[in-house]
Scaffold this motif. Structure first.
Motif, mmCIF file in Angstrom:
data_model
loop_
_atom_site.group_PDB
_atom_site.id
_atom_site.type_symbol
_atom_site.label_atom_id
_atom_site.label_comp_id
_atom_site.label_asym_id
_atom_site.label_seq_id
_atom_site.Cartn_x
_atom_site.Cartn_y
_atom_site.Cartn_z
ATOM 1 N N SER A 202 51.703 11.307 27.222
ATOM 2 C CA SER A 202 50.257 11.544 27.195
ATOM 3 C C SER A 202 49.679 11.063 28.522
ATOM 4 C CB SER A 202 49.609 10.770 26.055
ATOM 5 O OG SER A 202 50.101 11.243 24.831
ATOM 6 N N LEU A 203 48.845 11.889 29.101
ATOM 7 C CA LEU A 203 48.322 11.575 30.430
ATOM 8 C C LEU A 203 46.821 11.699 30.466
ATOM 9 C CD1 LEU A 203 50.900 13.979 31.899
ATOM 10 C CD2 LEU A 203 50.839 11.632 32.714
ATOM 11 N N LYS A 204 46.189 10.866 31.275
ATOM 12 C CA LYS A 204 44.794 11.135 31.567
ATOM 13 C C LYS A 204 44.750 11.938 32.869
ATOM 14 C CE LYS A 204 43.765 6.646 33.679
ATOM 15 N NZ LYS A 204 42.834 5.510 33.703
ATOM 16 N N LEU A 205 43.675 12.639 33.057
ATOM 17 C CA LEU A 205 43.591 13.579 34.164
ATOM 18 C C LEU A 205 42.370 13.262 35.007
ATOM 19 C CD1 LEU A 205 44.112 16.685 31.890
ATOM 20 C CD2 LEU A 205 45.855 15.608 33.346
ATOM 21 N N ALA B 256 37.782 18.423 27.879
ATOM 22 C CA ALA B 256 36.566 17.618 27.840
ATOM 23 C C ALA B 256 36.871 16.131 27.711
ATOM 24 C CB ALA B 256 35.679 18.071 26.694
ATOM 25 N N ASP B 257 38.061 15.820 27.193
ATOM 26 C CA ASP B 257 38.452 14.412 27.095
ATOM 27 C C ASP B 257 39.290 13.974 28.283
ATOM 28 O OD1 ASP B 257 37.221 13.855 24.622
ATOM 29 O OD2 ASP B 257 38.836 14.910 23.576
ATOM 30 N N LEU B 258 39.596 14.907 29.173
ATOM 31 C CA LEU B 258 40.459 14.629 30.328
ATOM 32 C C LEU B 258 41.799 14.041 29.896
ATOM 33 C CD1 LEU B 258 37.934 13.124 32.950
ATOM 34 C CD2 LEU B 258 39.183 15.264 33.182
ATOM 35 N N THR B 259 42.372 14.606 28.834
ATOM 36 C CA THR B 259 43.695 14.149 28.413
ATOM 37 C C THR B 259 44.604 15.350 28.153
ATOM 38 O OG1 THR B 259 43.008 14.113 26.083
ATOM 39 C CG2 THR B 259 42.920 12.023 27.274
ATOM 40 N N VAL B 260 45.884 15.142 28.352
ATOM 41 C CA VAL B 260 46.856 16.177 28.031
ATOM 42 C C VAL B 260 48.105 15.499 27.473
ATOM 43 C CG1 VAL B 260 48.000 16.299 30.295
ATOM 44 C CG2 VAL B 260 47.865 18.351 28.873
ATOM 45 N N ILE C 189 53.183 22.192 26.150
ATOM 46 C CA ILE C 189 52.007 21.339 26.328
ATOM 47 C C ILE C 189 51.425 21.244 24.931
ATOM 48 C CG2 ILE C 189 49.716 21.172 27.377
ATOM 49 C CD1 ILE C 189 50.869 22.707 29.786
ATOM 50 N N THR C 190 51.611 20.127 24.276
ATOM 51 C CA THR C 190 51.301 20.076 22.849
ATOM 52 C C THR C 190 49.804 20.037 22.585
ATOM 53 O OG1 THR C 190 51.653 17.703 22.872
ATOM 54 C CG2 THR C 190 53.472 19.046 22.119
ATOM 55 N N GLU C 191 49.061 19.457 23.503
ATOM 56 C CA GLU C 191 47.615 19.406 23.319
ATOM 57 C C GLU C 191 46.957 19.165 24.668
ATOM 58 O OE1 GLU C 191 46.568 16.650 20.200
ATOM 59 O OE2 GLU C 191 44.441 16.792 20.729
#
Lengths: 503, 396
Positions: free
Chosen positions: B197-200, B91-95, B85-87
């Motif tokens: 890259s995904l939003k959560l 708080a930004d709801l991203t992974v 999981i690179t990042e």
């Protein structure tokens, strides 16, 4: 343009559907971004998909550029006839063909105004979710082209999340249908690629959109802060609390000053440094608790005033200030440019502080009114184009803002698109291979490059890779852009006097 | 059971160790002779740049049965080592995850911040994010979206070894073409997905599942219709046959879930929460695994699940009842033809001989032509996962 072309078009369309008069053509020389102007050679108003296809085939036959246009409210020059040619104005294809209540979808033509879909669906308790601020005038075809957003896409997603099927005319004049009302993607997601391609992949002539049931209840509140940091922290804390607001909008002191002096007066607190307009919607049950939790978070971050709208009237007034903010800027300065960039929302305080410092350095006032929940900034740079030095400065400042947003991990545009305006900044976000791959996909859809040329890709790429097919004006436009971007006097132009459109 | 048509149990490459493709080192009867396992995206790029033959990307190999039959496999690239999981920015709801990160691994990381990705593909938590995106794998949460709705950007390695990206790392972005949408569902035939890259979203405040058994198809249909007409908004609504069970999953603020439970249309509902609830959905997943020999994804109008079930009377099915998508168990190629006369239908799983004789996607001409040109533009030599997608669609 060759003389046979109008004659050919007259075989397809009645005379009233063709505009050739030089003066009338001036109406179509730009969209909502009047900095860049270039007249099309001819404007046509097709009424059917078949006519669109025939027009496209004529353009292909004579190798002249062509492009679609909706309501012309776009803010990135997407509907600019950058190389002249045929402008295909789709406003007359404005019928809502089906409202399927049981299956919750609508089939509409591209010229239908965004808000009209929700109005037509309203008697059935349904609506179309994406709500760009221009929704009273922008067309759904334009929304599809730009993948438009709006305040409520924080919870509901962008246009791309609501398009189930399309009919389109390809760049070569073939009519195709993709997708299905179930929204089931079969194979590759071609619709996903076409939505947001800024009118460079195909001309969409019929759109099936998803309709959603109207939320049972809505709560809207306004919180006023003495500092940008506390306001931004509130945004982060609301997200961290697991709350999914439907909108979270930021307005700063400058914006409040303008709004409160205008007809959009919304009763925003005069002394606030920053304020948040927060909305939650959904089931009636639990919504009060959610609203209370948000109020608590605001207070914890030192909001000195939190107002929860008691009824629909008060809600509407709170939104009036936000939605009218762009128009209200005329109270502060004769001209402004509307920027559109995205940053990770956690970087808001530092980016806003940096923009504030730039504002001091350039001596240009900046108002900030934007979608804080998803980090979609809209710095409004206020200026007076009668003073040429100000024009030069805004160009430098807008470039600096874009670079800053990219540097903190953001992007060039959150909802307005790249179009003509930002194409030469694409290098900031995308590498040579990224752009080359995008160009390869563009060629699949638009092999001749005749459909909406000179958009999205940096100028030199457009020239070298798509090939020259335009008129002499290409070079002129290129020079003008260079001049504008470099800030030389030749590039001075007047930006919009009040933005007609924003997300 | 035929080795070719079923997923291997579990995820053999999940621990990065032994490779046991569909049991015996075969996919669609093609031996997997050379297997490489890149440790980084740069590694992956180098391997691809140096490979002159056909290239077959593999994740957890839970979906090797999906798509048209593989033609050859000179070099198999096992992506299971790309599992970082690179990042993650809560708080930004991203992974941002490498392709080999499994869905389970990701959800585990997200839960610490009370966040999740609303995806529950049938191939389960061992499936990799790259694989789920490549196959556009779905499950009951389809009612609230598919992976296309959550992907905000991608990094891919193209057939030349070149790394390119599309989209971005922020939740809202319209910069450049959404090529990540094209890669989604392309089964690695355009380029190999290296990073997603995904939003959560925040976890639902509470979830509950209500299950009711209807007497027959028509009363099940009535129940589904009354769920649709009610004020409740399920996050999943499945119609499981031939038992005619209706599964309604609710996810929202606890009070809103309560309210919805009280406002379910009249039926003899069993309400499950907590562990019982997750165990039930796990059971449904294994139920899906038992649909055999062919699983056909039949696509109708959102309300046409009833019509589809009534017309074809599949021996077993799971329908996304509010979406008009029926996953039907069918027996023969003739059954597939019959369905395709009237509906769009994708073969989700079938024995090799069926997939050899019938196109998996059943693309129409417009789709076929565009996808074919796209394949040509990305991979003119046809070396990426040869045969699996559009390139295997019309040459049976």
């Amino acid at each position: 343009m060759r003389t046979e072309i109008p004659a050919k078009l007259r075989q397809i369309l009645e005379p009233a559907s063709i505009v050739e008069d030089e003066t009338e053509l001036l109406v179509y020389e730009c969209d909502g971004l009047p900095l860049f102007k270039h007249k099309p050679d001819i404007v046509v108003f097709p009424a059917t998909t078949e006519q669109v296809a025939q027009i496209v085939r004529v353009a292909n036959e004579y190798r002249i550029p062509f492009l679609p246009r909706g309501a012309g409210t776009g803010l990135s020059g997407g509907a600019l006839a950058a190389e002249g040619g045929i402008l295909i104005e789709l406003q007359r294809m404005n019928r809502i063909l089906t409202i399927d209540v049981e299956n919750r979808f609508a089939v509409v033509q591209p010229g239908v105004v965004n808000l009209h879909i929700s109005q037509a669906a309203a008697p059935h308790g349904l609506y179309y979710a994406p709500d760009p601020s221009s929704q009273m005038s922008c067309s759904i075809g334009g929304n599809v082209a730009e993948n438009s957003g709006g305040p409520h896409c924080l919870k509901y997603g962008m246009t791309t999340n609501h398009i189930l099927a399309i009919e389109a005319v390809t760049a070569e004049g073939e009519i195709i249908r993709l997708g299905n009302p179930a929204g089931e993607m079969i194979g590759m997601d071609l619709i996903g690629a076409i939505v947001g391609s800024e009118g460079t992949f195909a001309i969409v002539t019929e759109i099936t959109v998803r309709l959603l049931p109207k939320p049972q209840a809505v709560k809207t509140m306004l919180a006023a802060f003495h500092s940008v940091e506390e306001c931004s922290q509130t945004v982060s804390d609301v997200i961290a609390a697991g709350i999914v607001p439907s909108a979270m909008e930021f307005v700063d002191a400058k914006t409040i000053e303008a709004v409160e002096a205008s007809v959009y007066k919304a009763g925003y607190p005069h002394d606030a440094v920053a304020a948040l307009l927060i909305e939650v919607d959904g089931f009636g049950e639990g919504l009060d608790e959610t609203a209370r939790a948000i109020v608590e978070i605001c207070r914890r971050n030192n909001a000195y005033e939190v107002r929860v709208a008691k009824d629909d009237d008060e809600r509407a007034r709170l939104w009036l200030g936000r939605k009218g903010a762009f128009g209200a800027m005329g109270r502060l300065a004769p001209d402004m440019i509307t920027m559109d960039a995205v940053i990770p929302r956690t970087r808001l305080p530092e980016v806003l502080a940096a923009i504030d410092r730039m504002s001091g350095r350039y001596g240009l006032a900046v108002a900030n009114v934007f979608h804080a929940g998803d980090g979609n900034l809209h710095p409004l740079i206020l200026f007076d184009s009668r003073y040429p030095d100000q024009v030069d400065k805004i160009l430098g400042m807008s470039e600096e803002i874009m670079k800053l947003c990219v540097a903190v991990g953001g992007s060039l545009s959150g909802e307005h698109g790249i179009g003509y305006e930002k194409k030469d900044f694409m290098d900031l976000v995308f590498s040579e291979p990224d752009l080359d791959t995008m160009m390869r996909v563009k060629r699949v859809f638009n092999p001749t490059g005749l459909l909406n040329p000179a958009k999205i890709f940096p100028t030199r790429r457009g020239c070298t890779e798509i090939g020259k097919h335009g008129t002499t004006s290409t070079a002129e436009i290129g020079k003008r852009v260079e001049a504008v971007l470099l800030g030389s006097p030749a590039g001075r132009g007047r930006y919009a006097e009040g933005a007609p459109d924003e997300g | 059971m035929d080795e070719d048509r079923r997923p291997s149990a579990g995820a053999p490459s999940n621990d990065g160790s032994a490779l046991s493709p569909q049991g015996e080192g075969l996919i669609d009867g093609i031996p997997l002779a050379k297997v490489v396992r890149p440790e980084s995206i740069e590694d992956l790029s180098e391997i691809i740049a140096n490979e002159k033959g056909s290239i077959v990307p593999l994740g957890a190999r839970t979906q090797t049965y999906f798509g048209n039959p593989l033609r050859n496999a000179d070099c198999v690239i096992d992506l299971s080592s790309l599992r970082r999981i690179t990042e993650y920015n809560p708080a930004d709801l991203t992974v941002h995850v490498q392709a080999g990160v499994t869905l389970g691994q990701l959800q585990q990381a997200l839960i610490e911040n009370n966040q999740f990705l609303p995806l529950d593909p049938w191939n389960g938590p061992n499936a990799t994010m790259g694989g789920i995106a490549a196959a556009n794998a779905q499950g009951p949460f389809r009612a609230v979206g598919t992976i296309r709705d959550w992907i905000i950007g991608m990094k891919v390695v193209e057939v030349t070894g070149r790394i390119s990206k599309a989209g971005g790392r922020v939740v809202k972005n319209v910069t450049g073409y959404d090529l990540h949408k094209l890669y989604t569902g392309s089964i690695g035939t355009l380029a190999i997905i290296a990073e997603v890259s995904l939003k959560l979203r925040a976890k639902f405040g509470r979830t509950a599942t209500s299950i009711a058994k209807a007497a027959d198809v028509s009363s099940a249909a009535q129940l589904v219709a009354s769920v649709r007409h009610s004020a409740i908004e399920p996050v999943a609504c499945e119609w499981v046959g031939p038992e005619n069970e209706i599964w309604v999953r609710l996810g929202e603020h606890p009070s809103a879930v309560d309210w919805q439970l009280k406002n379910l249309p009249p039926a003899d509902w069993t309400i499950l929460e907590g562990r019982e609830e997750s165990a039930a959905w796990e059971r449904l997943r294994s139920r899906y695994d038992r649909l055999a020999p062919i699983v056909l994804r039949i696509v109708g109008l959102p309300i046409s699940a009833h019509e589809i079930i009534k017309e074809y009377r599949p021996p077993a099915w799971i329908a996304h009842a509010v979406n008009g998508v029926v996953l039907a168990e069918v027996r023969t190629a003739a059954d597939i033809w019959r369905v395709r006369e009237k509906y769009r239908a994708v073969i989700e799983r079938a024995p090799l001989e069926i997939r050899r004789n019938l196109p998996s996607f059943g693309l129409n001409d417009a789709e076929y032509n565009l996808m074919n040109k796209m394949k040509e533009a990305f991979d003119p030599g046809g070396r990426l996962n040869p045969g699996r997608h559009v390139d295997g669609e019309r040459n049976q």
